[in-house]
Design a protein around this motif. Structure first.
Motif, PDB file in Angstrom:
ATOM      1  N   ARG A  31      -6.572   4.414  -9.399  1.00  0.00           N
ATOM      2  CA  ARG A  31      -6.151   5.761  -9.022  1.00  0.00           C
ATOM      3  C   ARG A  31      -5.678   6.601 -10.200  1.00  0.00           C
ATOM      4  O   ARG A  31      -5.857   7.822 -10.218  1.00  0.00           O
ATOM      5  CB  ARG A  31      -5.039   5.659  -7.965  1.00  0.00           C
ATOM      6  CG  ARG A  31      -5.475   4.916  -6.679  1.00  0.00           C
ATOM      7  CD  ARG A  31      -6.357   5.789  -5.806  1.00  0.00           C
ATOM      8  NE  ARG A  31      -5.615   6.957  -5.389  1.00  0.00           N
ATOM      9  CZ  ARG A  31      -4.727   6.953  -4.374  1.00  0.00           C
ATOM     10  NH1 ARG A  31      -4.542   5.855  -3.648  1.00  0.00           N
ATOM     11  NH2 ARG A  31      -4.067   8.047  -4.081  1.00  0.00           N
ATOM     12  N   GLU A  58       1.203   3.675  -3.175  1.00  0.00           N
ATOM     13  CA  GLU A  58       0.743   5.048  -2.918  1.00  0.00           C
ATOM     14  C   GLU A  58       1.792   6.060  -3.401  1.00  0.00           C
ATOM     15  O   GLU A  58       1.464   7.065  -4.046  1.00  0.00           O
ATOM     16  CB  GLU A  58       0.507   5.201  -1.411  1.00  0.00           C
ATOM     17  CG  GLU A  58      -0.388   6.340  -0.997  1.00  0.00           C
ATOM     18  CD  GLU A  58      -1.849   6.138  -1.381  1.00  0.00           C
ATOM     19  OE1 GLU A  58      -2.414   7.028  -2.037  1.00  0.00           O
ATOM     20  OE2 GLU A  58      -2.415   5.073  -1.023  1.00  0.00           O
ATOM     21  N   LYS A 109       0.831  -1.197   0.000  1.00  0.00           N
ATOM     22  CA  LYS A 109       0.000   0.000   0.000  1.00  0.00           C
ATOM     23  C   LYS A 109       0.875   1.260   0.000  1.00  0.00           C
ATOM     24  O   LYS A 109       0.670   2.184  -0.786  1.00  0.00           O
ATOM     25  CB  LYS A 109      -0.934  -0.015   1.225  1.00  0.00           C
ATOM     26  CG  LYS A 109      -2.015   1.042   1.150  1.00  0.00           C
ATOM     27  CD  LYS A 109      -3.174   0.756   2.074  1.00  0.00           C
ATOM     28  CE  LYS A 109      -4.281   1.796   1.904  1.00  0.00           C
ATOM     29  NZ  LYS A 109      -3.805   3.183   1.988  1.00  0.00           N
TER      30      LYS A 109
END
Lengths: 291, 291
Positions: free
Chosen positions: A97, A41, A37
């Motif tokens: 994203r 990110e 993650k």
């Protein structure tokens, strides 16, 4: 300006870059691989700066990965022994994203593509990286090899060098497979000396060249490529290429015809391990027109 | 009725056949391989009987052959050690006399295609023949593997069995390559007994299974096929398949995921060495629509 993204998702670091239509690097960044993650990110944050111009992204990942189109786990890092990364939907996370078109392949395949595009008239190529581990990427007619998954050319068994019968190899899965006998750690395991400090006249180099030459032999007889590129830390030893060529010629013994040896077994044309970045730009760009 | 031709051009015999749209054999003949002109003349004479209905022919030849489209010597048997057959333009001769569409491939590739078409949902397959010699045919996404030529999977180097260190192998080119260690003649060279007469409990079978399992391992890691078919005389020993599976599981050690072992390593589905004939009919038929 149209931009293309490259993500080299390595086990120790991520290298993210954006390139232009000429496959030139416009911007590049790297950061350590931590937990999925957190690392993904950081990846997303990096590309958000370019999202107005970003057309597509190619991800070249450590493995094993699922790159079979239509598979339920397409875009995943699957059964990796790397802590936290088992069963990670890397493409899913990114696409959610940064919603552009993605290409997904292995780190060595991207390097193979990079080496292909900087050379003229090559569409059939094998790229090996020989460093901490050994991996291989294979291109035929401009596309990757692979049936139900990607190859694992580093874990093929090889004939032992007569002076190496007593060495059991260091691969945790196979002991004396190619990686267990010829990747960097095998050098220290045999000699007690770190690979980069072993003198050029040490007999271990001939042993290692013998194994790397078998990798070249296997690639030759399995894939009949136009060219075989040897990358990775071990090949940075300036004397290795010549040794490998010499061993390979003996092993092949003229059995199939190959190009002149100096055109056939070569070091990477892209400097500083940059082959995968160029390959990713090219794959991202191609994906736009073929999807 | 539309007919398709199959020519298996072997080093000791030619098998010629015609098949129908369902790839069923309508007629078949075989004759010894003598000199090129004589043998190819017999081939032409055979097919002339069917020429009103013959649509296309696939030729599966001993090698090495040139199967690279656009090459100057496409359709030739090239540098074979077989007396008289060096540099023979086999497709040129046939096309001149029976002017239909031709497909040209290796004997093992045609067998691989034959095994593919009789199975459901398979488009990625490796076929090995383990007999007097060892050869392999590889199909991915329904097409042959091969960059500048066809593979030679029988001549890859393998790790020695610990009980076999003193055996030098019988390959005239490489000594202890896969063919030199695991083809039929190696059995007699080690034991002094003809292969088919060696009792089932002789330790040489475990040695041989170890090498064949390495061939399966190499095919698995290089090509990631859906299925690996083991044909040829040595695999007619009823106990061999089980031995090979057992050795392969140990060698792979779970490194990549494969289908259930009994679905993955199999004997030919077409009886009596007929895989190449079925494969040729299918290739001849496909060639009609893709050329």
């Amino acid at each position: 300006m149209k931009l293309y993204g490259s993500i080299e998702a390595g086990g120790t670091k991520f290298v993210c870059a954006v390139g232009n239509d000429k496959l030139e690097i416009i911007d590049i960044i790297q950061f350590p691989t931590t937990k999925p993650k957190e690392t993904l990110e950081m990846t997303v944050n990096y590309f958000e700066r370019f999202k107005d111009n970003l057309q597509s992204v190619s991800v070249a990942s450590f493995g094993p990965i699922d790159m079979v189109r239509g598979s339920k786990t397409y875009g995943y890092i699957t059964s990796t022994p790397k802590l936290f990364w088992d069963n990670t939907n890397i493409i899913g996370f990114l696409k959610d994203r940064i919603p552009v078109i993605y290409y997904f392949t292995t780190d060595v395949n991207a390097s193979a593509f990079g080496e292909m595009v900087v050379r003229k008239d090559v569409d059939s190529l094998v790229y090996y990286t020989i460093g901490t581990g050994i991996g291989g990427g294979v291109i035929q007619s401009g596309h990757e090899i692979g049936g139900v998954g990607h190859g694992e050319l580093g874990h093929i068994y090889v004939a032992k060098h007569p002076a190496d019968y007593d060495f059991d190899g260091v691969c945790p899965f196979h002991g004396a497979c190619l990686e267990g006998l010829a990747a960097g750690p095998s050098l220290e395991a045999r000699t007690g000396i770190k690979g980069e400090l072993i003198p050029e006249n040490h007999p271990v180099w001939d042993i290692q060249a013998f194994y790397i030459a078998q990798a070249v032999m296997q690639a030759t007889l399995s894939f009949r490529p136009q060219i075989i590129v040897l990358g990775g830390g071990v090949m940075k030893q300036s004397h290795m290429l010549k040794r490998v060529k010499s061993e390979f010629i003996k092993l092949l013994n003229g059995y199939v015809s190959i190009p002149p040896i100096d055109d056939y077994i070569v070091l990477p044309a892209v400097d500083n391990n940059g082959s995968a970045t160029v390959g990713n730009f090219w794959l991202a760009k191609r994906k736009l027109t073929t999807d």
